[in-house]
Design an enzyme around this catalytic site. Structure first.
Site, PDB file in Angstrom:
ATOM      1  CB  CYS A   5     -55.776  14.444 -61.696  1.00  0.00           C
ATOM      2  SG  CYS A   5     -54.445  15.027 -62.720  1.00  0.00           S
ATOM      3  N   GLY A  22     -56.013  21.625 -61.374  1.00  0.00           N
ATOM      4  CA  GLY A  22     -56.498  21.526 -59.997  1.00  0.00           C
ATOM      5  C   GLY A  22     -57.866  20.875 -59.977  1.00  0.00           C
ATOM      6  CB  SER A  23     -60.450  20.819 -57.377  1.00  0.00           C
ATOM      7  OG  SER A  23     -60.629  22.198 -57.188  1.00  0.00           O
ATOM      8  CD  GLU A  65     -59.156  12.818 -58.549  1.00  0.00           C
ATOM      9  OE1 GLU A  65     -59.615  13.957 -58.304  1.00  0.00           O
ATOM     10  OE2 GLU A  65     -58.280  12.634 -59.395  1.00  0.00           O
ATOM     11  CD  GLU A 123     -54.774  19.123 -68.650  1.00  0.00           C
ATOM     12  OE1 GLU A 123     -55.475  18.114 -68.417  1.00  0.00           O
ATOM     13  OE2 GLU A 123     -54.301  19.365 -69.771  1.00  0.00           O
ATOM     14  CG  LEU A 124     -60.700  20.844 -64.566  1.00  0.00           C
ATOM     15  CD1 LEU A 124     -62.128  21.238 -64.877  1.00  0.00           C
ATOM     16  CD2 LEU A 124     -60.018  21.900 -63.709  1.00  0.00           C
ATOM     17  CE  LYS A 159     -53.057  30.366 -56.284  1.00  0.00           C
ATOM     18  NZ  LYS A 159     -52.250  29.602 -55.300  1.00  0.00           N
ATOM     19  N   PRO A 160     -48.441  29.675 -57.840  1.00  0.00           N
ATOM     20  CG  PRO A 160     -46.469  29.630 -56.553  1.00  0.00           C
ATOM     21  CD  PRO A 160     -47.380  30.564 -57.319  1.00  0.00           C
ATOM     22  CB  ALA A 161     -50.130  24.647 -54.865  1.00  0.00           C
ATOM     23  CG  ASN A 212     -50.897  16.773 -57.928  1.00  0.00           C
ATOM     24  OD1 ASN A 212     -50.684  17.833 -58.504  1.00  0.00           O
ATOM     25  ND2 ASN A 212     -51.753  15.881 -58.378  1.00  0.00           N
TER      26      ASN A 212
HETATM   27  P1  ADP Z   1     -56.278  20.884 -54.574  1.00  0.00           P
HETATM   28  O1  ADP Z   1     -57.399  20.136 -53.977  1.00  0.00           O
HETATM   29  O2  ADP Z   1     -55.358  20.092 -55.402  1.00  0.00           O
HETATM   30  O3  ADP Z   1     -55.585  21.797 -53.637  1.00  0.00           O
HETATM   31  P2  ADP Z   1     -57.435  23.198 -55.792  1.00  0.00           P
HETATM   32  O4  ADP Z   1     -58.217  23.254 -57.050  1.00  0.00           O
HETATM   33  O5  ADP Z   1     -58.094  23.638 -54.549  1.00  0.00           O
HETATM   34  O6  ADP Z   1     -56.964  21.699 -55.712  1.00  0.00           O
HETATM   35  O7  ADP Z   1     -56.077  23.986 -55.935  1.00  0.00           O
HETATM   36  C1  ADP Z   1     -55.313  24.058 -57.108  1.00  0.00           C
HETATM   37  C2  ADP Z   1     -54.782  25.468 -57.250  1.00  0.00           C
HETATM   38  O8  ADP Z   1     -55.889  26.354 -57.355  1.00  0.00           O
HETATM   39  C3  ADP Z   1     -53.956  25.971 -56.076  1.00  0.00           C
HETATM   40  O9  ADP Z   1     -52.906  26.776 -56.575  1.00  0.00           O
HETATM   41  C4  ADP Z   1     -54.941  26.808 -55.303  1.00  0.00           C
HETATM   42  O10 ADP Z   1     -54.341  27.819 -54.540  1.00  0.00           O
HETATM   43  C5  ADP Z   1     -55.753  27.421 -56.430  1.00  0.00           C
HETATM   44  N1  ADP Z   1     -57.083  27.906 -56.055  1.00  0.00           N
HETATM   45  C6  ADP Z   1     -57.931  27.423 -55.133  1.00  0.00           C
HETATM   46  N2  ADP Z   1     -59.062  28.147 -55.101  1.00  0.00           N
HETATM   47  C7  ADP Z   1     -58.939  29.112 -56.034  1.00  0.00           C
HETATM   48  C8  ADP Z   1     -59.777  30.189 -56.505  1.00  0.00           C
HETATM   49  N3  ADP Z   1     -60.984  30.409 -56.008  1.00  0.00           N
HETATM   50  N4  ADP Z   1     -59.286  30.972 -57.494  1.00  0.00           N
HETATM   51  C9  ADP Z   1     -58.076  30.767 -58.024  1.00  0.00           C
HETATM   52  N5  ADP Z   1     -57.253  29.775 -57.628  1.00  0.00           N
HETATM   53  C10 ADP Z   1     -57.666  28.956 -56.651  1.00  0.00           C
END
Ligand code: ADP
Length: 488
Positions: free
Chosen positions: A294, A238-239, A391, A260-261, A184-186, A161
Site C-alpha cells: 500500500c 487492507g482495502s 492503486e 491501515e488502508l 483473522k489472517p488473510a 501482502n
Molecule cells: P485485499 O484486496 O488486500 O485482499 P481486503 O480488504 O479485501 O484486501 O482484505 C484484507 C483482509 O480483510 C483479509 O483478511 C480479508 O479476508 C478481510 N476481509 C475482507 N472482507 C471482509 C469483511 N467484509 N469483513 C471482515 N474482513 C474482511
C-alpha cells in the site's frame, strides 16, 4: 511442493485454528486450500472457521486477558522477548512458509521476517515505558492524574501482502500492554499466522492471549468481531472498501478503531534530484513485492527537465529485473497474488495504452505464465488514466510529466488517499516546503525504503486512522483514565 520437506521444523506448519492455547480443527470439519501462487498447487488445508469459533475465541481471550494485564510489564516483556528470539531462530523456516503461500522472493520474505520480528522486540521494550501523568491540580485538596490501561480484548484483521509483519505490528503492541486478541489472517496466507502462533505458544504467551481464526467467510467472522461488546478495539490492514465496512459495523459498539488502508502514493522527481538516487528509490518503492504494497509508488511525477533521462535510466534497470519463482536464485519479482490482481494490472496497462501511454519496457503477461507480469514502465501518463486514481497493486510505473513545484504538489494531493508520498530533490528548502505540503501520513524524501519499527506508520484521509510501530504504536491499545483523589 512438499512444504514439510522444505522446512527444518515442520511443526511450524499448522493447519488448525489456534484458540485458547491449542490448535483445533473447524467444528464443522471444513477446511480451505492454501495454494502456492507460482504453481497453483495446494500446499495445505487449513481449518475453515465459522462465526461460532470466532465467538469461542473471544470468550477465551476475554477470560484470559485480566490475568495477563495483571502481570508486570517486565514479565510480559520477557515473554515477548522470547517470542522474538524464537522468530529469529526460526527465520529461515518462517520465510520459506511465507514465500510458499504468498510468492514473494525468498530474500524479500527473509527481510519481512526481520522486519516483522522487530515489532515484537520493540514493543517488548515499549511495554515497560507506558506512563501516566501527575497533573498540576487546580484544587489544593485534590490530586489529578492519568492512568494508561489496556483496552481489553482487540480484534485484528490482516492482509496477504505482508503475512508476517502485519500481524506482529498489531499483535505485539496490543499484548505487550496487557490486551488479548482474536485475529483473522488473510485467507491466502494463514500459514504464516499459524507459525507465529506456534512460536508464541513456545515462548510462553498464555492460552487465550493470542487466538488465530482462519476462515473463508471473512464477512461473517468480521461481523462477530465488530458486534461483540467484549471486543473493545478493532485494528485492520487492507482495502479502504473493507475498512469502511468495519468502521460502519463497529458503530453500534463504539469501538476504538485503527485502520491501515489503501494508498495512491505519488513519487515526485524534481529536476534537481540525484538521478541515480531517484531511480534506485523508484525501484525500491515501486517494484518491491511486485508492486503489491500500500506504500508502493503508484503515480510517478517527473519534472520536464529530467523526464527523458529518468525514464531511460529507470527503464534500463527495470528491464534487467529477474522475474520468477521466489525460491529461485536472483529472482526479485514473483507472481501477482491471484487472477483478480493480475487482471487489474492488465486492465491498467491496457487503459494507459488506449489513452496515449507508451510502454518503454514490459507491458504484458510474463512468459512464465500464470499470474506473472513483466516489470513495466509507461511514459506519457495522463490524469484520465485509471492508474492516476486507482492503486494498481502491480509492477507498473506510470510516468507523468510536470513543470512546477506547485503543480507537482497539486497533482500529488489530488487523491482521496494519503498514506506514503516520496519525493526526490537536492534543494534543502524544497525538501521542507514539499514535505509540509504533502497531505500524507508519511513524506519520504530521497529514498524509497524507510520501513522500520521506529517510524510511525499510517495514513490520513481515506488511507486510515491511527499509527502502527514507533513509540506511538501502543497508544492504539491503551485507554486513558483520569483519576482524581480528593480530601487530601
Ligand atoms: P485485499 O484486496 O488486500 O485482499 P481486503 O480488504 O479485501 O484486501 O482484505 C484484507 C483482509 O480483510 C483479509 O483478511 C480479508 O479476508 C478481510 N476481509 C475482507 N472482507 C471482509 C469483511 N467484509 N469483513 C471482515 N474482513 C474482511
Amino acid at each position: 511442493m512438499d512444504l514439510h520437506s522444505l522446512v527444518k521444523d515442520s511443526s511450524l506448519i499448522q493447519s488448525g485454528a489456534y484458540i485458547n492455547g491449542a490448535f483445533v480443527p473447524a467444528k464443522s470439519g471444513a477446511t480451505f486450500d492454501v495454494t502456492n501462487p507460482v504453481t497453483n498447487e495446494v500446499i495445505a488445508k487449513v481449518a475453515d472457521c465459522d462465526a461460532s469459533m470466532m465467538e469461542e475465541a473471544v470468550t477465551a481471550a476475554h477470560a484470559a486477558q485480566p490475568a495477563w494485564a495483571a502481570k508486570t510489564a517486565k514479565e510480559r516483556a520477557n515473554i515477548l522477548k522470547k517470542w522474538y528470539d524464537l522468530c529469529m531462530e526460526n527465520a529461515d523456516d518462517l520465510a520459506i512458509i511465507l514465500t510458499a503461500e504468498m510468492g514473494k522472493p525468498l530474500a524479500e520474505a527473509k527481510g519481512e521476517i526481520g522486519y516483522g520480528s522487530s515489532f515484537i522486540e520493540w514493543f517488548a521494550e515499549q511495554a515497560k515505558r507506558v506512563m501516566g501523568d501527575v497533573l498540576e491540580s487546580p484544587f489544593a485538596d485534590k490530586k489529578f492524574m492519568t492512568l494508561r490501561q489496556p483496552v481489553g480484548v482487540f480484534a485484528a484483521i490482516t492482509p496477504w501482502n505482508f503475512p508476517n509483519a502485519m500481524i506482529t505490528r498489531k499483535v505485539a503492541p496490543g499484548i505487550a500492554v496487557g490486551c488479548a486478541c482474536v485475529l483473522k489472517p488473510a485467507e491466502q496466507t494463514p500459514l504464516s499466522a499459524l507459525a507465529l502462533a506456534e512460536l508464541a505458544h513456545r515462548a510462553g504467551i498464555p492460552a487465550g492471549i493470542i487466538n488465530i481464526i482462519p476462515g473463508m467467510d471473512a464477512p461473517a467472522l468480521g461481523d462477530v468481531m465488530c458486534r461483540d461488546e467484549r471486543i473493545r478495539k478493532i485494528t485492520f490492514t487492507g482495502s479502504t472498501e473493507v475498512g469502511r465496512i468495519l468502521m460502519r459495523q463497529s458503530a453500534d459498539t463504539i469501538k476504538k478503531i485503527s485502520l491501515e488502508l489503501g494508498g495512491n502514493a505519488p513519487l515526485i522527481v524534481f529536476d534537481d534530484a540525484d538521478l541515480d538516487e531517484a531511480v534506485e528509490g523508484a525501484i525500491a518503492s515501486k517494484y518491491r513485492n511486485a508492486g503489491q504494497t500500500c506504500v508502493c509508488a503508484n503515480r510517478v511525477f517527473v519534472q520536464a527537465g529530467i523526464y527523458d533521462k529518468f525514464a531511460a535510466a529507470l527503464t534500463a534497470k527495470v528491464a534487467e529485473m529477474k522475474v520468477g519463482d521466489g525460491f529461485d536464485d536472483g529472482v526479485v519479482q514473483g507472481p501477482i497474488i491471484d487472477q483478480q490482481g493480475f487482471e487489474k494490472v492488465e486492465r491498467h496497462v491496457a487503459d494507459a495504452v488506449a489513452k496515449g501511454g507508451t510502454i518503454l519496457t514490459g507491458g504484458k503477461p510474463h512468459e512464465m505464465g500464470g499470474t506473472f507480469f513483466e516489470p513495466t514502465v509507461i511514459t506519457g501518463a495522463q490524469k484520465e488514466m485509471q492508474v492516476y486514481s486507482e492503486e494498481t497493486f502491480g509492477p507498473v510505473a506510470a510516468l507523468f510529466k510536470f513543470e512546477t513545484e506547485e503543480e507537482a504538489i497539486t497533482l500529488a494531493n489530488d487523491t482521496i488517499f494519503g498514506l506514503a508520498a516520496y519525493y526526490f530533490t537536492k534543494d534543502v528548502g524544497r525538501v521542507f516546503r514539499v514535505g509540509e505540503a504533502l497531505e500524507y501520513g508519511m513524506a519520504i524524501a530521497n529514498t524509497g525504503a524507510y520501513s522500520s519499527e521506529v517510524g510511525p506508520f499510517g495514513g490520513v484521509k481515506a488511507s486510515g486512522l491511527g499509527r502502527e510501530g514507533s513509540i506511538y504504536g501502543v497508544d492504539e491499545f491503551l485507554e486513558m483514565k483520569l483519576m482524581v483523589v480528593g480530601g487530601i
